[in-house]
Design a protein around this motif. Structure first.
Motif, PDB file in Angstrom:
ATOM      1  N   ASN A   1      45.378  48.597  27.799  1.00  0.00           N
ATOM      2  CA  ASN A   1      46.408  47.846  27.083  1.00  0.00           C
ATOM      3  C   ASN A   1      46.512  46.412  27.577  1.00  0.00           C
ATOM      4  OD1 ASN A   1      47.324  49.563  25.098  1.00  0.00           O
ATOM      5  ND2 ASN A   1      48.828  50.577  26.424  1.00  0.00           N
ATOM      6  N   PHE A   2      46.310  46.227  28.880  1.00  0.00           N
ATOM      7  CA  PHE A   2      46.371  44.854  29.400  1.00  0.00           C
ATOM      8  C   PHE A   2      45.279  44.007  28.751  1.00  0.00           C
ATOM      9  CE2 PHE A   2      45.505  41.308  32.119  1.00  0.00           C
ATOM     10  CZ  PHE A   2      46.761  40.913  32.563  1.00  0.00           C
ATOM     11  N   ARG A   3      44.117  44.590  28.610  1.00  0.00           N
ATOM     12  CA  ARG A   3      43.027  43.836  27.998  1.00  0.00           C
ATOM     13  C   ARG A   3      43.356  43.494  26.538  1.00  0.00           C
ATOM     14  NH1 ARG A   3      36.950  45.495  29.715  1.00  0.00           N
ATOM     15  NH2 ARG A   3      37.371  47.413  28.585  1.00  0.00           N
ATOM     16  N   ARG A   4      44.004  44.460  25.842  1.00  0.00           N
ATOM     17  CA  ARG A   4      44.382  44.216  24.438  1.00  0.00           C
ATOM     18  C   ARG A   4      45.380  43.068  24.302  1.00  0.00           C
ATOM     19  NH1 ARG A   4      44.505  50.248  24.379  1.00  0.00           N
ATOM     20  NH2 ARG A   4      42.586  50.645  23.239  1.00  0.00           N
ATOM     21  N   HIS A   5      46.353  43.037  25.203  1.00  0.00           N
ATOM     22  CA  HIS A   5      47.508  42.146  25.024  1.00  0.00           C
ATOM     23  C   HIS A   5      47.536  40.972  26.002  1.00  0.00           C
ATOM     24  CE1 HIS A   5      49.569  45.986  23.309  1.00  0.00           C
ATOM     25  NE2 HIS A   5      48.900  45.343  22.381  1.00  0.00           N
ATOM     26  N   GLY A   6      46.502  40.890  26.876  1.00  0.00           N
ATOM     27  CA  GLY A   6      46.508  39.843  27.909  1.00  0.00           C
ATOM     28  C   GLY A   6      46.540  38.427  27.356  1.00  0.00           C
ATOM     29  N   TRP A   7      46.069  38.243  26.109  1.00  0.00           N
ATOM     30  CA  TRP A   7      46.129  36.906  25.486  1.00  0.00           C
ATOM     31  C   TRP A   7      47.545  36.348  25.491  1.00  0.00           C
ATOM     32  CZ3 TRP A   7      49.614  36.724  21.633  1.00  0.00           C
ATOM     33  CH2 TRP A   7      49.918  37.912  20.974  1.00  0.00           C
ATOM     34  N   LEU A   8      48.544  37.246  25.449  1.00  0.00           N
ATOM     35  CA  LEU A   8      49.936  36.780  25.433  1.00  0.00           C
ATOM     36  C   LEU A   8      50.284  36.042  26.730  1.00  0.00           C
ATOM     37  CD1 LEU A   8      52.711  36.620  24.070  1.00  0.00           C
ATOM     38  CD2 LEU A   8      53.188  38.938  24.902  1.00  0.00           C
ATOM     39  N   LEU A   9      49.685  36.482  27.842  1.00  0.00           N
ATOM     40  CA  LEU A   9      49.947  35.799  29.117  1.00  0.00           C
ATOM     41  C   LEU A   9      49.260  34.436  29.163  1.00  0.00           C
ATOM     42  CD1 LEU A   9      49.683  38.782  31.654  1.00  0.00           C
ATOM     43  CD2 LEU A   9      51.708  37.903  30.464  1.00  0.00           C
ATOM     44  N   PHE A  10      48.103  34.289  28.487  1.00  0.00           N
ATOM     45  CA  PHE A  10      47.497  32.950  28.383  1.00  0.00           C
ATOM     46  C   PHE A  10      48.503  32.013  27.729  1.00  0.00           C
ATOM     47  CE2 PHE A  10      42.717  34.208  27.682  1.00  0.00           C
ATOM     48  CZ  PHE A  10      42.755  34.978  28.820  1.00  0.00           C
ATOM     49  N   TYR A  11      49.081  32.510  26.622  1.00  0.00           N
ATOM     50  CA  TYR A  11      50.017  31.673  25.864  1.00  0.00           C
ATOM     51  C   TYR A  11      51.238  31.327  26.716  1.00  0.00           C
ATOM     52  CZ  TYR A  11      53.482  30.137  22.502  1.00  0.00           C
ATOM     53  OH  TYR A  11      54.449  29.396  21.866  1.00  0.00           O
ATOM     54  N   LEU A  12      51.830  32.354  27.343  1.00  0.00           N
ATOM     55  CA  LEU A  12      53.098  32.150  28.067  1.00  0.00           C
ATOM     56  C   LEU A  12      52.928  31.367  29.364  1.00  0.00           C
ATOM     57  CD1 LEU A  12      54.711  35.692  27.659  1.00  0.00           C
ATOM     58  CD2 LEU A  12      55.418  33.572  26.492  1.00  0.00           C
ATOM     59  N   PHE A  13      51.806  31.564  30.061  1.00  0.00           N
ATOM     60  CA  PHE A  13      51.695  31.005  31.415  1.00  0.00           C
ATOM     61  C   PHE A  13      50.472  30.126  31.641  1.00  0.00           C
ATOM     62  CE2 PHE A  13      53.964  35.166  32.075  1.00  0.00           C
ATOM     63  CZ  PHE A  13      55.227  34.588  32.144  1.00  0.00           C
ATOM     64  N   GLY A  14      49.583  30.009  30.625  1.00  0.00           N
ATOM     65  CA  GLY A  14      48.444  29.104  30.782  1.00  0.00           C
ATOM     66  C   GLY A  14      48.953  27.701  31.083  1.00  0.00           C
ATOM     67  N   ALA A  15      48.340  27.031  32.063  1.00  0.00           N
ATOM     68  CA  ALA A  15      48.828  25.712  32.479  1.00  0.00           C
ATOM     69  C   ALA A  15      47.654  24.770  32.717  1.00  0.00           C
ATOM     70  CB  ALA A  15      49.676  25.849  33.743  1.00  0.00           C
TER      71      ALA A  15
END
Length: 518
Positions: free
Chosen positions: A179-193
């Motif tokens: 599931n992390f692999r499926r949804h990890g893109w959301l963390l790029f969006y929220l915390f990518g810097a």
């Protein structure tokens, strides 16, 4: 009524408050040592920091100039952050005029072959660590290896598995990994810097970046260049379709990459004409750590033990989240609210239904991640889910809304409101892309630094350096760190004295198939 609960909420109800209050987390944080002007430090690992080979908290990553700071395992985000801050304070006081570069994408870099590779002494293990890094340089170039990030290590109590009716840690953690692999893109969006980079990073390479000003390149809607095409990507490695469906499937795909010769790396050769080693092996992966997953199943290892053997023999102990950029606005690269949101998100990955992965889904996942890394804040951006287009904002909102009961349960278990608050700010960032760290970096650069990436990061790094040097470090903590540094140097000397095998014999034995099979 009971029947209206989702499967996720039903599973959540089976986790007692004491289980939820006993999640564990730890951090490994990489940072480049730089001079006051922001150029890469060419000095060796500072002696005051001890031995990079044996110090439990302070080591180096790829480069001699790339520190890696490691916390212990902690019962709360605050405790973890406090230890990370203490380690930083000691480091900042021990590096004289130098400072730590506070961003993920590197500072101004010298020519590729001038970037110093980590040195770990004369022991066989120490030599192997250096040869491995020399190999990474030949395979991917040294510049790529100077990218820095934060690894977030996460585990749940052992009693979680029976409470969830799961057959054990392996089954539970592999469901989380899928599931992390499926949804990890959301963390790029929220915390990518890392939406911008110093032009020296891509010198001589083809890229799709735009010039913001001379010396600074960017993509207008990027969230994390570190996690995109320019960062930790490798066409060679994309052939490893590591399945997270089971320990057997994962172990088999890794074993093949570790043992099977790979023609392009056979061309590089094991040694040069002088007999110096160019790499540890000519397989697709020299060792397990070379596999660039966004998240990895992990288990602590004994000295000299191979990570894959430890996993197969004793099972998954924790997961290592590897996609977090350094937050250039935070003195130690991460904040407690972000850690709390990671805990909520990881529990969501554990509790949500987790179908087995397929090759088709893995290629969708790779496309989504690349898309969000390069264009995550683009209005109306669409992602792929089971072959259908779905707007990023809609999918992200659905995931975060499913996280609401988890955040509430964690707050109830820990007597705070902080998980719900962390989730609220994530939802706000989804509605307002300007609130994301990547947008804030570009806004700050355009404010005072005439759009200069280096100008912005140098100023932020100086500010954090002053904050950490001036904050009081209790005398007993300072003494403990100094003692650890001395002990680590002593331990390295005794390792060097006790080696009996010649290096080549040691290397062959360490890399043998028996060492990775349980």
């Amino acid at each position: 009524s009971e029947t209206s609960l989702s499967p996720l909420e039903t599973r959540l109800q089976n986790l007692s408050p004491s289980l939820l209050a006993n999640l564990r987390r730890g951090i490994e944080k990489e940072s480049l040592r730089v001079r006051a002007d922001g150029a890469l430090a060419m000095t060796p690992h500072p002696p005051a920091l001890g031995s990079a080979l044996t110090h439990p908290l302070i080591t180096t990553d790829f480069s001699e100039a790339q520190l890696e700071l490691i916390t212990g395992v902690h019962p709360s985000a605050e405790a973890c952050l406090e230890e990370l801050t203490r380690i930083h304070q000691f480091v900042h006081r021990s590096i004289d005029e130098e400072m730590l570069w506070c961003a993920s994408m590197p500072c101004g870099l010298p020519a590729d072959d001038e970037i110093p590779v980590g040195v770990y002494g004369r022991s066989n293990i120490g030599r192997a660590k250096t040869v491995y890094r020399v190999g990474l340089g030949y395979r991917y170039g040294r510049r790529m290896q100077t990218i820095s990030g934060i690894h977030y290590n996460f585990s749940v109590p052992a009693q979680t598995w029976p409470a969830l009716g799961v057959r054990g840690a392996n089954e539970g953690y592999f469901a989380l990994l899928r599931n992390f692999r499926r949804h990890g893109w959301l963390l790029f969006y929220l915390f990518g810097a890392s939406p911008a980079v110093c032009a020296s990073f891509v010198e001589g390479r083809t890229h799709r970046l735009q010039q913001l000003k001379p010396g600074t390149l960017y993509l207008p809607h990027a969230t994390s260049l570190r996690m995109g095409r320019l960062g930790y990507q490798s066409d060679a490695q994309s052939s490893i379709a590591a399945s997270f469906n089971s320990m057997e499937a994962y172990g088999a795909s890794l074993e093949e990459a570790l043992l099977k010769p790979y023609p392009p790396y056979e061309k590089i050769g094991l040694r040069d004409e002088r007999g110096e080693y160019r790499q540890l092996a000519t397989s697709l992966l020299q060792i397990e750590n070379e596999f660039y997953g966004k998240i990895r199943p992990k288990r602590r290892i004994a000295t000299g033990e191979r990570p894959l053997h430890a996993l197969r023999a004793r099972g998954v102990e924790y997961v290592e989240v590897r996609l977090m950029d350094l937050d250039p606005f935070a003195p130690v690269g991460i904040t407690a609210p972000v850690m709390r949101l990671l805990d909520v998100f990881l529990l969501h990955c554990l509790l949500a239904d987790s179908p087995l992965d397929t090759p088709q889904e893995l290629s969708e996942i790779a496309r989504n991640q690349e898309c969000v890394a390069a264009r995550g804040r683009e209005p109306g951006l669409q992602l792929l889910r089971r072959a259908e287009q779905i707007p990023l904002a809609d999918w992200g909102q659905r995931i975060l809304e499913e996280c609401a009961p988890i955040a509430a349960a964690l707050d109830a278990a820990t007597g705070t409101s902080q998980h719900v608050e962390a989730l609220a700010s994530a939802l706000e960032a989804l509605r307002m892309p300007d609130a994301t760290p990547s947008a804030r970096v570009l806004a700050a650069m355009s404010g005072n630094y005439e759009n200069s990436y280096t100008g912005f990061v140098v100023a932020q790094s100086h500010g954090h350096d002053a904050t950490l040097r001036n904050a009081s470090l209790p005398e007993d903590a300072a003494q403990r760190f100094s003692a650890m540094a001395r002990e680590s140097l002593e331990k390295q000397r005794s390792m060097e004295a006790s080696d009996e095998l010649p290096f080549e014999e040691w290397r062959k034995r360490y890399l043998s198939p028996e060492m990775i099979r349980a």
